[in-house]
Design a protein around this motif. Structure first.
Motif, PDB file in Angstrom:
ATOM      1  N   TRP A 107       4.264  -2.813   8.735  1.00 30.55           N
ATOM      2  CA  TRP A 107       5.561  -2.689   8.055  1.00 30.55           C
ATOM      3  C   TRP A 107       6.389  -3.934   8.389  1.00 30.55           C
ATOM      4  O   TRP A 107       7.307  -3.902   9.186  1.00 30.55           O
ATOM      5  CB  TRP A 107       6.284  -1.426   8.516  1.00 30.55           C
ATOM      6  CG  TRP A 107       7.352  -0.976   7.561  1.00 30.55           C
ATOM      7  CD1 TRP A 107       8.661  -1.356   7.549  1.00 30.55           C
ATOM      8  CD2 TRP A 107       7.195  -0.076   6.471  1.00 30.55           C
ATOM      9  NE1 TRP A 107       9.340  -0.756   6.531  1.00 30.55           N
ATOM     10  CE2 TRP A 107       8.461   0.049   5.846  1.00 30.55           C
ATOM     11  CE3 TRP A 107       6.120   0.634   5.950  1.00 30.55           C
ATOM     12  CZ2 TRP A 107       8.673   0.860   4.732  1.00 30.55           C
ATOM     13  CZ3 TRP A 107       6.331   1.445   4.846  1.00 30.55           C
ATOM     14  CH2 TRP A 107       7.589   1.562   4.247  1.00 30.55           C
ATOM     15  N   PRO A 146       9.281  -1.835  13.415  1.00 28.61           N
ATOM     16  CA  PRO A 146       9.311  -0.396  13.694  1.00 28.61           C
ATOM     17  C   PRO A 146       9.491  -0.122  15.187  1.00 28.61           C
ATOM     18  O   PRO A 146       9.029  -0.896  16.027  1.00 28.61           O
ATOM     19  CB  PRO A 146       7.946   0.083  13.206  1.00 28.61           C
ATOM     20  CG  PRO A 146       7.060  -1.110  13.341  1.00 28.61           C
ATOM     21  CD  PRO A 146       7.928  -2.312  13.085  1.00 28.61           C
ATOM     22  N   THR A 193      -2.382   1.215   6.165  1.00 25.81           N
ATOM     23  CA  THR A 193      -2.519   0.541   7.466  1.00 25.81           C
ATOM     24  C   THR A 193      -3.483  -0.641   7.423  1.00 25.81           C
ATOM     25  O   THR A 193      -3.898  -1.134   8.472  1.00 25.81           O
ATOM     26  CB  THR A 193      -3.004   1.552   8.526  1.00 25.81           C
ATOM     27  OG1 THR A 193      -4.289   2.074   8.133  1.00 25.81           O
ATOM     28  CG2 THR A 193      -2.015   2.690   8.699  1.00 25.81           C
ATOM     29  N   TYR A 246       7.338   4.532  11.692  1.00 32.03           N
ATOM     30  CA  TYR A 246       7.576   3.704  10.506  1.00 32.03           C
ATOM     31  C   TYR A 246       8.610   4.357   9.588  1.00 32.03           C
ATOM     32  O   TYR A 246       8.659   5.594   9.473  1.00 32.03           O
ATOM     33  CB  TYR A 246       6.274   3.477   9.754  1.00 32.03           C
ATOM     34  CG  TYR A 246       5.276   2.663  10.541  1.00 32.03           C
ATOM     35  CD1 TYR A 246       5.329   1.270  10.521  1.00 32.03           C
ATOM     36  CD2 TYR A 246       4.307   3.277  11.324  1.00 32.03           C
ATOM     37  CE1 TYR A 246       4.441   0.508  11.259  1.00 32.03           C
ATOM     38  CE2 TYR A 246       3.406   2.526  12.071  1.00 32.03           C
ATOM     39  CZ  TYR A 246       3.484   1.143  12.030  1.00 32.03           C
ATOM     40  OH  TYR A 246       2.614   0.392  12.779  1.00 32.03           O
ATOM     41  N   ASP A 254       8.666   4.697   6.423  1.00 32.02           N
ATOM     42  CA  ASP A 254       8.161   5.010   5.091  1.00 32.02           C
ATOM     43  C   ASP A 254       8.680   6.376   4.661  1.00 32.02           C
ATOM     44  O   ASP A 254       9.385   7.056   5.413  1.00 32.02           O
ATOM     45  CB  ASP A 254       6.631   4.971   5.074  1.00 32.02           C
ATOM     46  CG  ASP A 254       6.014   6.009   5.997  1.00 32.02           C
ATOM     47  OD1 ASP A 254       6.553   6.204   7.108  1.00 32.02           O
ATOM     48  OD2 ASP A 254       5.006   6.626   5.634  1.00 32.02           O
TER      49      ASP A 254
END
Length: 502
Positions: free
Chosen positions: A367, A372, A287, A407, A409
């Motif tokens: 991101w 997002p 972050t 997000y 990820d």
């Protein structure tokens, strides 16, 4: 096969029922008295207002001493009655600097520890109790960076114990006499803390995990056998649907009524330990881009005195100031003794909260490849809700509204962002959200319709806890009787053998 099921249940019960009775009793205590901690509210309430006189050296010089460019935040607070800067770095490290002299703080003397206690409780008689590494009320791993700790006993109405960091001089924990008394039969035995802070420390985690796993198997076997032994339409020779009498019948009947919840509580207690790291993400979400840049000297141009004057002119009296960046903007956050906050962007006017567009821009930068999904929560939901302050995470702020960002990820991480401070409140991976169900929901019944309708939550929790306690205590008595009868039988055999020899 049935015989082996009975044997496994019996001998696991003999070994574990007393532990389970202890867990249920201590769990009821923990519903109302949590393990001692210094909450953010208590921390702020015991800080004096920041004063303009003699304060402070320019934080620009502190940022200039950061050649690696990893400085993330600067906090101005009071330690031992004097203003100090606490510098936070990207690797989690920190440096404490006296804001008047510029001297770096590396250790605290016993006399300075008493000064910290006097700031916390002015005009209160107190007694220093020396330097300790860990005791019954300081097992939390969150205190590791503060150890060893100075312990000071206050002679106030609550007979409070204070723990002071030997690294910074900050009060990091307090424990009242009431908390200490109840925790001996609450969290201290619930989490098997006698195994912590001594040579048994390495075995603590695995001991709790494997005891809980074995107790879960035992409870499941008990439920299976209890159903198998129950006759619904027919009756046994004793005229009952249960073949047992006395203590055995109580164990059977209460087990059928509350056994499913007993299994749930023991299993969810196992999940609270994050066994074998099943809820831990492989790699946490990075972050750092949220800040939008490093906290360099050019971002700290306005002096603390000027900043304090602006907040005080708006009718706000800060006890702490925090400088950080959000989406590339310089952010100054002020907190007062009640925990209220005010913010200022780039030296601009004092405001109550940050612009939504700024926080959304900062969240998107984390991101940048894909925008997002973002949602502003104006009410609590299944994954974001408050708890009472004494509960495990109840001291953490849960303001509304809050920005939730999802997000893409590997761990499908969610961030919750506070518009009043610009702070990332929590980072929840898919594993953490699974833990929320398997632990918080099943173990503490963290469900808004119950949490928001007390005492319904209390009545249900207490009622079923009593059921679980009865199952455990009857199992303990039956196990003790079984062991005693086997011991008596062995004594008779030995006596008969001796008689035959003579």
């Amino acid at each position: 096969m049935k015989r082996y099921l009975f044997l496994w249940h019996r001998w696991l019960g003999i070994a574990l029922c007393l532990f389970m009775a202890m867990w249920f009793f201590s769990g009821v205590v923990m519903m109302y008295v949590g393990y001692p901690k210094l909450t953010p509210r208590e921390h702020l309430a015991h800080l004096p207002p920041l004063a303009l006189e003699g304060c402070c050296i320019d934080p620009v010089s502190l940022a200039a001493d950061d050649p690696d460019g990893t400085l993330q935040s600067v906090r101005l607070t009071s330690l031992r009655g004097e203003p100090h800067y606490v510098l936070g770095y990207a690797d989690g490290g920190r440096v404490v600097v006296n804001a008047r002299s510029g001297e770096r703080v590396t250790s605290i003397s016993p006399a300075q520890a008493l000064q910290a206690a006097q700031q916390f409780a002015p005009n209160t008689p107190m007694q220093a109790q020396g330097l300790i590494d860990e005791d019954a009320w300081t097992h939390s791993r969150g205190l590791d960076a503060e150890r060893p700790l100075y312990r000071v006993q206050l002679q106030d109405a609550e007979q409070r114990l204070l723990y002071i960091s030997s690294q910074t001089g900050a009060v990091v924990r307090d424990a009242t006499a009431n908390e200490r008394l109840w925790n001996w039969v609450g969290a201290w035995i619930h989490w098997l803390y006698p195994l912590r802070g001594n040579w048994l420390q390495p075995a603590w985690h695995n001991t709790v995990v494997y005891l809980s796993a074995a107790a879960t198997v035992m409870a499941l076997l008990g439920m299976l056998l209890g159903v198998m032994r129950w006759r619904g339409k027919r009756r046994y020779r004793n005229g009952s649907h249960s073949p047992y009498s006395g203590m055995g019948r109580w164990h059977h009947l209460v087990g059928l009524g509350a056994g499913a919840l007993l299994v749930t509580w023991i299993f969810s207690g196992l999940m609270s330990m994050n066994p074998w790291s099943i809820f831990s993400p492989g790699e946490p979400l990075d972050t750092r881009a949220y800040a939008g840049g490093v906290l360099g000297p050019e971002r700290l141009a306005q002096s603390p005195a000027q900043s304090l004057q602006r907040f005080q002119a708006s009718g706000f009296d800060p006890v702490e100031l925090v400088w950080r960046r959000v989406a590339g903007e310089m952010l100054l956050v002020a907190q007062d003794a009640s925990g209220a906050t005010r913010v200022s962007l780039g030296g601009g006017p004092v405001r109550e909260r940050l612009p939504a567009a700024l926080l959304e821009r900062a969240a998107a930068a984390v991101w940048p490849a894909v925008e997002p999904p973002m949602q502003w929560l104006n009410a609590y939901d299944f994954y974001y809700y408050p708890r009472t302050e004494h509960s495990m995470l109840g001291h953490l702020a849960k303001p509304l509204p809050v920005l939730r960002v999802e997000y893409p990820d590997g761990a499908r991480t969610w961030l919750h962002i506070d518009p009043y401070t610009g702070e990332i409140l929590s980072q929840a991976s898919s594993g953490r959200r699974t833990s929320r169900v398997l632990f918080a929901l099943l173990h503490s019944w963290d469900w808004l319709p119950l949490l928001q309708n007390r005492p319904l939550w209390d009545v249900l929790m207490l009622g079923f806890s009593i059921g679980g306690l009865l199952i455990s205590l009857t199992g303990t008595v039956m196990g003790w009787r079984r062991l005693r009868s086997r011991a008596a039988a062995r004594r008779r055999v030995r006596l008969q053998s001796a008689a035959l020899r003579y």
